[in-house]
Design a protein around this motif. Structure first.
Motif, PDB file in Angstrom:
ATOM      1  N   PHE A 115       0.838  -1.158  -0.135  1.00 57.80           N
ATOM      2  CA  PHE A 115      -0.056   0.116   0.160  1.00 57.80           C
ATOM      3  C   PHE A 115       0.756   1.257  -0.068  1.00 57.80           C
ATOM      4  CE2 PHE A 115      -2.011   3.544   2.469  1.00 57.80           C
ATOM      5  CZ  PHE A 115      -3.166   3.706   1.643  1.00 57.80           C
ATOM      6  N   LEU A 116       1.796   1.244   0.890  1.00 61.41           N
ATOM      7  CA  LEU A 116       2.923   2.278   0.905  1.00 61.41           C
ATOM      8  C   LEU A 116       3.459   2.607  -0.401  1.00 61.41           C
ATOM      9  CD1 LEU A 116       4.588   1.789   4.309  1.00 61.41           C
ATOM     10  CD2 LEU A 116       3.071   3.649   3.815  1.00 61.41           C
ATOM     11  N   SER A 117       4.045   1.579  -1.219  1.00 64.39           N
ATOM     12  CA  SER A 117       4.516   1.762  -2.348  1.00 64.39           C
ATOM     13  C   SER A 117       3.723   2.180  -3.419  1.00 64.39           C
ATOM     14  CB  SER A 117       5.262   0.237  -2.783  1.00 64.39           C
ATOM     15  OG  SER A 117       6.181  -0.146  -2.049  1.00 64.39           O
ATOM     16  N   PHE A 118       2.528   1.635  -3.423  1.00 62.41           N
ATOM     17  CA  PHE A 118       1.343   2.154  -4.592  1.00 62.41           C
ATOM     18  C   PHE A 118       1.092   3.769  -4.044  1.00 62.41           C
ATOM     19  CE2 PHE A 118      -3.212   3.185  -5.293  1.00 62.41           C
ATOM     20  CZ  PHE A 118      -2.923   2.520  -6.809  1.00 62.41           C
ATOM     21  N   ALA A 119       0.793   3.933  -2.882  1.00 65.09           N
ATOM     22  CA  ALA A 119       0.512   5.523  -2.535  1.00 65.09           C
ATOM     23  C   ALA A 119       1.515   6.463  -3.171  1.00 65.09           C
ATOM     24  CB  ALA A 119       0.471   5.649  -1.105  1.00 65.09           C
ATOM     25  N   ALA A 120       2.947   6.185  -2.796  1.00 63.90           N
ATOM     26  CA  ALA A 120       3.838   6.943  -3.242  1.00 63.90           C
ATOM     27  C   ALA A 120       3.999   7.107  -4.623  1.00 63.90           C
ATOM     28  CB  ALA A 120       5.331   6.438  -2.747  1.00 63.90           C
ATOM     29  N   MET A 121       3.893   5.784  -5.389  1.00 67.67           N
ATOM     30  CA  MET A 121       3.835   5.717  -6.840  1.00 67.67           C
ATOM     31  C   MET A 121       2.755   6.631  -7.372  1.00 67.67           C
ATOM     32  SD  MET A 121       3.084   2.657  -9.526  1.00 67.67           S
ATOM     33  CE  MET A 121       1.392   2.901  -9.386  1.00 67.67           C
ATOM     34  N   VAL A 122       1.687   6.736  -6.827  1.00 67.78           N
ATOM     35  CA  VAL A 122       0.620   7.536  -7.284  1.00 67.78           C
ATOM     36  C   VAL A 122       0.687   8.925  -7.015  1.00 67.78           C
ATOM     37  CG1 VAL A 122      -1.874   8.137  -6.678  1.00 67.78           C
ATOM     38  CG2 VAL A 122      -1.299   5.789  -6.928  1.00 67.78           C
ATOM     39  N   LEU A 123       1.409   9.319  -6.003  1.00 68.91           N
ATOM     40  CA  LEU A 123       1.807  10.600  -5.751  1.00 68.91           C
ATOM     41  C   LEU A 123       2.933  11.347  -6.758  1.00 68.91           C
ATOM     42  CD1 LEU A 123       1.384  10.765  -1.860  1.00 68.91           C
ATOM     43  CD2 LEU A 123      -0.145  11.743  -3.645  1.00 68.91           C
ATOM     44  N   THR A 124       3.615  10.411  -7.444  1.00 67.97           N
ATOM     45  CA  THR A 124       4.671  10.755  -8.243  1.00 67.97           C
ATOM     46  C   THR A 124       3.747  11.443  -9.553  1.00 67.97           C
ATOM     47  OG1 THR A 124       4.701   9.050  -9.556  1.00 67.97           O
ATOM     48  CG2 THR A 124       6.283   9.088  -7.655  1.00 67.97           C
ATOM     49  N   GLY A 125       2.437  11.267  -9.499  1.00 68.17           N
ATOM     50  CA  GLY A 125       1.697  11.754 -10.671  1.00 68.17           C
ATOM     51  C   GLY A 125       2.262  11.103 -11.988  1.00 68.17           C
ATOM     52  N   SER A 126       2.843  10.016 -12.083  1.00 64.02           N
ATOM     53  CA  SER A 126       3.191   9.536 -13.441  1.00 64.02           C
ATOM     54  C   SER A 126       2.015   8.650 -13.761  1.00 64.02           C
ATOM     55  CB  SER A 126       4.461   8.686 -13.045  1.00 64.02           C
ATOM     56  OG  SER A 126       4.719   7.790 -14.251  1.00 64.02           O
ATOM     57  N   LYS A 127       1.493   9.211 -15.166  1.00 67.04           N
ATOM     58  CA  LYS A 127       0.502   8.352 -15.722  1.00 67.04           C
ATOM     59  C   LYS A 127       0.910   7.011 -16.010  1.00 67.04           C
ATOM     60  CE  LYS A 127      -0.407  11.533 -18.934  1.00 67.04           C
ATOM     61  NZ  LYS A 127       0.714  12.596 -18.426  1.00 67.04           N
ATOM     62  N   GLY A 128       2.080   7.008 -16.893  1.00 67.40           N
ATOM     63  CA  GLY A 128       2.743   6.079 -17.286  1.00 67.40           C
ATOM     64  C   GLY A 128       2.940   4.702 -16.337  1.00 67.40           C
ATOM     65  N   ALA A 129       3.469   5.074 -15.275  1.00 68.00           N
ATOM     66  CA  ALA A 129       3.618   4.102 -14.257  1.00 68.00           C
ATOM     67  C   ALA A 129       2.216   3.711 -13.524  1.00 68.00           C
ATOM     68  CB  ALA A 129       4.276   4.842 -12.889  1.00 68.00           C
ATOM     69  N   LEU A 130       1.244   4.204 -13.522  1.00 67.78           N
ATOM     70  CA  LEU A 130      -0.036   3.955 -13.067  1.00 67.78           C
ATOM     71  C   LEU A 130      -0.468   2.986 -14.266  1.00 67.78           C
ATOM     72  CD1 LEU A 130      -2.202   4.284 -10.813  1.00 67.78           C
ATOM     73  CD2 LEU A 130      -3.186   6.087 -12.102  1.00 67.78           C
ATOM     74  N   LEU A 131      -0.440   3.324 -15.217  1.00 71.01           N
ATOM     75  CA  LEU A 131      -1.076   2.215 -16.460  1.00 71.01           C
ATOM     76  C   LEU A 131       0.060   1.028 -16.370  1.00 71.01           C
ATOM     77  CD1 LEU A 131      -2.069   4.657 -19.056  1.00 71.01           C
ATOM     78  CD2 LEU A 131      -3.539   3.709 -17.488  1.00 71.01           C
TER      79      LEU A 131
END
Length: 667
Positions: A201-217
């Motif tokens: 969950f922490l890794s996912f939350a931090a990844m989302v807060l990078t604002g990277s659309k490509g990383a999310l997809l």
């Protein structure tokens, strides 16, 4: 007999201690990696390279000394073939310094992957994954802390960088961490199942807060890949139900994140408006990169040379990477290099685990998580050069090493042939030590105020890192400024000689020719200066500074019509793809603004007013939006450009006053 048994027990215990010490060392390395090599700082990144290469030499020497064979899996054979190809491209490279450095990076990738594979035996694989994940968790928490501080100041749209050069690269690192933690969660370690779930969950939350659309997809694709692997390999109905529930939850979480989390919501909301410049810029970069790759399809222009060859093929602005790691490999190492690299990833992802019939199910989830991490990383690499920083490249190597540990070895290299593997590692170590020393001397030069002291350190940098053209150009610029201040023509000639040396080392960089042209003008050699500027434009067709200086040179010679044509060519860039699509939306090209001021002097009244208004708007936008960013990243460059922009604004005022006096044209 009892004595021998005690010795055996002692050896087994010492072997276990060594293994645990190595795992602890891997954890420390994983923590330090993003902070040392997440920003492409040559000094700290080269230090990491030196440490890994030295470790590889020590390990190989130890195996050769004991006459032990080196066992390899099929993916490792492909990886070593790709690494060898990177070294071969050095011979055809347009800039050998960059190719040696890039080949050294991929050599460290191979060393880390193979060492982690040997460390990750069946019993220790889980703990190797834990070591990497523990480090990644600390870095994720650092990113969350960064967001909390900015949110407390009211900046809820802040994109976290962590220790990385930019948010997209941080998001890519967190992709790896998420799927490794997901695999550990599914392995269900006794007594602490909740902890890896929290880490996910922490890794996912931090990844989302990078604002990277490509990383999310890429995360969504990786999650689907993980689910497919788990469903295909597991016969447990309970596991299937859990996976479907998690899949539904994951999709819900994805849409919730896009709708509610400010950094990512803002980027999706502006996808077709404010951010159109960004993804359209990528498309133009990909087209130019592919065009470059097709001109040298076999071996490319040399490993690591993208930024020095891309400008001659593009219609948009400069970028240091292709925003597509695989296309970048194609232009640098040719399609042969790209094919070998893809073979490594394909065989890594699709190889069956060793001894599948007897393989314990409890060990599979970590493997699935690592494979899903590699898949997500590669998918993100289609819209970002994900291994652009050494930190991400070696983090990927750790994850690949864990996967390799589950694959059956197929080939043995005898100790005699291992000696051949030492040669490229030794060359890489020599080069990276040179780069490290040169980077250290440059740091010392930047801290000096006196030109003589700065020149001394730059001379040491050139001596320590003789293949680096940048050190020579920096010395040339310093000598040029010193000569202008003192009127010393001898220093100007020294500066010109250094430019020629830099061009010999790095013949495709337009900046080298611009410095040479400036020095030639000061020496009164206008014909040679014009030729240098035209060569700069040959290697960078959108070099606005070269166009401006070429127009000014023609104007000085009284070739007004030719100068006007150059100024029009310059100002037209602002209305074409170059001006419309940029890597960041704040950036304004001050040289186009200068070209508009020059063109206004030779235009009719109405056009002149329009050109001056556009130039003034561009210059003020540069001061307000882009200069603060430049001050934070490159203070010296920011200072000189701020002075230049203020001079141009004075020119705008002066030219406008002449127009108001009724002069439509003037010389």
């Amino acid at each position: 007999m009892a004595q021998r048994q005690k010795q055996k027990i002692g050896q087994v215990q010492w072997s276990k201690v060594q293994t645990w010490l190595l795992i602890i060392g891997l954890a420390i390395f994983s923590i330090a990696l993003p902070y040392l090599a997440g920003t492409n700082d040559f000094l700290s990144s080269s230090f990491v390279l030196v440490v890994v290469l030295a470790t590889g030499i020590g390990t190989l020497a130890w195996k050769i000394g004991r006459r032990q064979t080196l066992s390899l899996t099929i993916p490792e054979i492909a990886l070593l073939a790709f690494t060898a190809w990177q070294w071969l491209t050095v011979f055809v490279s347009v800039y050998r310094w960059a190719s040696l450095l890039e080949a050294s990076k991929w050599t460290t990738f191979a060393i880390v992957a193979i060492l982690v594979r040997h460390l990750s035996g069946e019993e220790k694989r889980f703990w190797v994954a834990i070591a990497f994940l523990g480090a990644a968790t600390l870095i994720a928490m650092d990113g969350l802390k960064e967001y909390a501080l900015n949110a407390a100041m009211g900046n809820f749209g802040w994109r976290i960088f962590g220790p990385f050069l930019q948010p997209n690269l941080f998001g890519n690192f967190l992709l790896l961490a998420f799927f490794v933690s997901l695999g550990i969660s599914f392995q269900r370690p006794r007594g602490w199942t909740l902890l890896p779930t929290l880490v996910s969950f922490l890794s996912f939350a931090a990844m989302v807060l990078t604002g990277s659309k490509g990383a999310l997809l890429a995360w969504l694709a990786g999650a689907i890949a993980y689910g497919i692997m788990a469903i295909a390999r597991s016969t447990s109905e309970q596991t299937h139900k859990r996976l479907w529930l998690i899949f539904v939850f994951g999709l819900t979480a994805l849409f919730a994140v896009i709708a509610l989390v400010p950094p990512i919501r803002l980027r999706f909301e502006t996808l077709l408006s404010a951010q159109a410049h960004s993804w359209m810029f990528r498309i133009f970069v990909w087209k130019a990169t592919l065009a470059g790759a097709l001109t040298k399809p076999i071996a490319g222009f040399g490993a690591g040379t993208f930024e020095w060859v891309y400008p001659q093929f593009t219609n948009v602005g400069f970028t240091r990477h292709a925003h597509n790691g695989f296309l970048q490999v194609a232009i640098e190492s040719g399609f042969i290099g790209l094919t070998i690299l893809l073979a490594f990833f394909v065989t890594l992802i699709f190889s069956r685990p060793a001894d599948l019939p007897t393989y314990r199910f409890a060990h599979l989830p970590v493997r699935w998580g690592c494979i899903a991490a590699v898949i997500a990383f590669c998918l993100h690499n289609f819209v970002e050069t994900a291994w652009m920083t050494l930190a991400n490249l070696l983090a990927l190597a750790i994850v690949c090493g864990i996967v390799l540990s589950t694959i059956q070895t197929r080939w043995q290299i005898q100790w005699r042939w291992q000696i051949a593997l030492l040669l490229p590692i030794l060359v890489g170590l020599w080069h990276t030590v040179s780069v490290t020393r040169g980077a250290y001397f440059v740091k010392q030069a930047q801290s000096e105020m006196l030109p003589s002291a700065r020149l001394y350190w730059l001379e040491l940098a050139s001596g320590a890192d003789p293949l680096n053209a940048r050190h020579r150009i920096d010395r040339a610029i310093l000598l040029e400024a010193w000569a202008k201040a003192t009127g010393d023509e001898f220093r100007l000639k020294q500066s010109l000689k250094l430019c020629d040396e830099a061009i010999q080392l790095q013949p495709t960089r337009s900046g080298n020719y611009k410095v040479k042209a400036r020095i030639l003008r000061e020496l009164g050699k206008t014909r040679e200066a014009e030729q240098a500027l035209r060569t700069a434009l040959k290697f960078n067709r959108t070099d606005t500074e070269a166009l401006l200086k070429l127009g000014e040179l023609m104007e000085e010679q009284g070739r007004i019509n030719e100068a006007v044509r150059i100024y029009r060519r310059l100002t037209e860039l602002d209305r074409n793809a170059y001006g419309r699509y940029k890597p960041i939306d704040q950036w304004q090209d001050i040289f186009i603004a200068a070209g508009k001021i020059r063109l206004a002097r030779h235009s009719k009244l109405r056009e002149a007013k329009k050109l001056l208004a556009e130039a003034e708007a561009m210059l003020r936008s540069f001061l307000d939006a882009y200069l603060p960013i430049l001050k934070a990243s490159e203070p010296e460059v920011a200072k000189s450009q701020e002075e230049y922009v203020k001079e141009l604004l004075d020119e705008v005022s002066e030219t406008r006053s002449k127009i108001l006096d009724g002069e439509a044209k003037w010389q």
